[in-house]
Design a protein around this motif. Sequence first.
Motif, PDB file in Angstrom:
ATOM      1  N   TRP A   1       0.822  -1.206   0.000  1.00  0.00           N
ATOM      2  CA  TRP A   1       0.000   0.000   0.000  1.00  0.00           C
ATOM      3  C   TRP A   1       0.860   1.261   0.000  1.00  0.00           C
ATOM      4  CZ3 TRP A   1      -4.206   1.178   4.231  1.00  0.00           C
ATOM      5  CH2 TRP A   1      -5.227   1.932   3.651  1.00  0.00           C
TER       6      TRP A   1
ATOM      7  N   PHE B   1      -5.455  -2.650   1.997  1.00  0.00           N
ATOM      8  CA  PHE B   1      -6.637  -1.807   2.245  1.00  0.00           C
ATOM      9  C   PHE B   1      -7.737  -2.614   2.925  1.00  0.00           C
ATOM     10  CE2 PHE B   1     -10.842  -0.435   0.762  1.00  0.00           C
ATOM     11  CZ  PHE B   1     -10.891   0.835   1.300  1.00  0.00           C
ATOM     12  N   ASN B   2      -8.032  -3.800   2.400  1.00  0.00           N
ATOM     13  CA  ASN B   2      -9.060  -4.639   2.997  1.00  0.00           C
ATOM     14  C   ASN B   2      -8.668  -5.072   4.402  1.00  0.00           C
ATOM     15  OD1 ASN B   2     -11.252  -5.719   0.762  1.00  0.00           O
ATOM     16  ND2 ASN B   2      -9.333  -5.053  -0.166  1.00  0.00           N
TER      17      ASN B   2
ATOM     18  N   THR C   1     -16.409  -1.591   2.267  1.00  0.00           N
ATOM     19  CA  THR C   1     -15.102  -2.024   1.770  1.00  0.00           C
ATOM     20  C   THR C   1     -15.204  -2.522   0.340  1.00  0.00           C
ATOM     21  OG1 THR C   1     -14.445  -2.654   4.014  1.00  0.00           O
ATOM     22  CG2 THR C   1     -13.157  -3.563   2.193  1.00  0.00           C
TER      23      THR C   1
ATOM     24  N   TYR D   1     -12.456   1.729  -6.924  1.00  0.00           N
ATOM     25  CA  TYR D   1     -11.021   1.853  -7.188  1.00  0.00           C
ATOM     26  C   TYR D   1     -10.576   0.927  -8.317  1.00  0.00           C
ATOM     27  CZ  TYR D   1      -6.007   1.359  -6.602  1.00  0.00           C
ATOM     28  OH  TYR D   1      -4.659   1.290  -6.844  1.00  0.00           O
TER      29      TYR D   1
END
Length: 324
Positions: A143, A201-202, A247, A254
């Motif tokens: 990330w 991210f998740n 989410t 995205y």
Amino acid sequence: MSTKSAPQAREAGGAAAGEQPSAPRPRIRVRGRSTQWAAFAFLAPLIAYLLAFYAYPLYRNIDLSLHDYTVRSFVQGGAEFTGLANYRDIMGSEAFGPALRNTLVFTLVSIAAQYAIGLALAVFFRDNFRLSGVLRGMFLVPWLLPLIVSGSTWSWMMNSDNGIVNAALEAFGIGQINWLTDPGWALTSVIIANIWLGIPFNLVILYSGLQNIPRELYEAAALDGANAWQQFRRVTFPLLRPVSAITLLLGLVYTLKVVDVIWIMTTGGPGSASTTLAVWSYREAFGTGLPDFSPAATIGNLLILIALAFGFLYLHLQRRQERS
């Protein structure tokens, strides 16, 4: 003997007691107006930001899609109005079907794998143990890296001749795979890279959601004889549903617009094997020697409509869940 009315008596009593008169109403109005102006002053930067970076680009994108812009008309103006002709041309093109199919496969497979792996890691890290913080920090590395670095790294790793992925497969007796040059494997290669990029991210969002689930619920479930899988299915997953929904929605939005990783690894090829709608839009606008802004804007608007459709679906499901 004369008597005074009640209001006159109150005024006389107040004057006799030396009471001060109440504040005049105009001051209250001035104070209310000043509060409104202060609120507007705080909102003004946000409104200016939304107009400059959201409203105007959206208006400009729609304008580009409804005209036939060339490089000259883009600079000097005077582009011919074509209405919905650009949309008919794009949707009737031979490239539209494969690009739409690649977009759906790339998006759905990516967000499903990112969510599943991110949820598994979040559950794994829910109980703090030694080095758990260090390991969570290591999972955030993808990330933090620039996307051009990540894309270039995966392109090198999946190189057919000297990539580390093929070297590992050959160690297990599996033959060489042309990840980036074989039309049957190009889309798979960019999906693998995108999954790797989206897991952090998740993990972060779902891990935060797990921290809000009371421990007492797990203790009660354990007393009732529920095993680990039953606790996850009956306690964790239902209570994590609101966090999971947002989410997945953010991941969908995205992933629909991913260009950089695909462009660095395969440039949408070979042929159109890994070309998505976002890559197609970028190629029309910047990927050739002669930019064609109107088709690029048209494809971008189609992506916006797809994202809006899923956004409204999320709001509908959320409202239905609140009513139930």
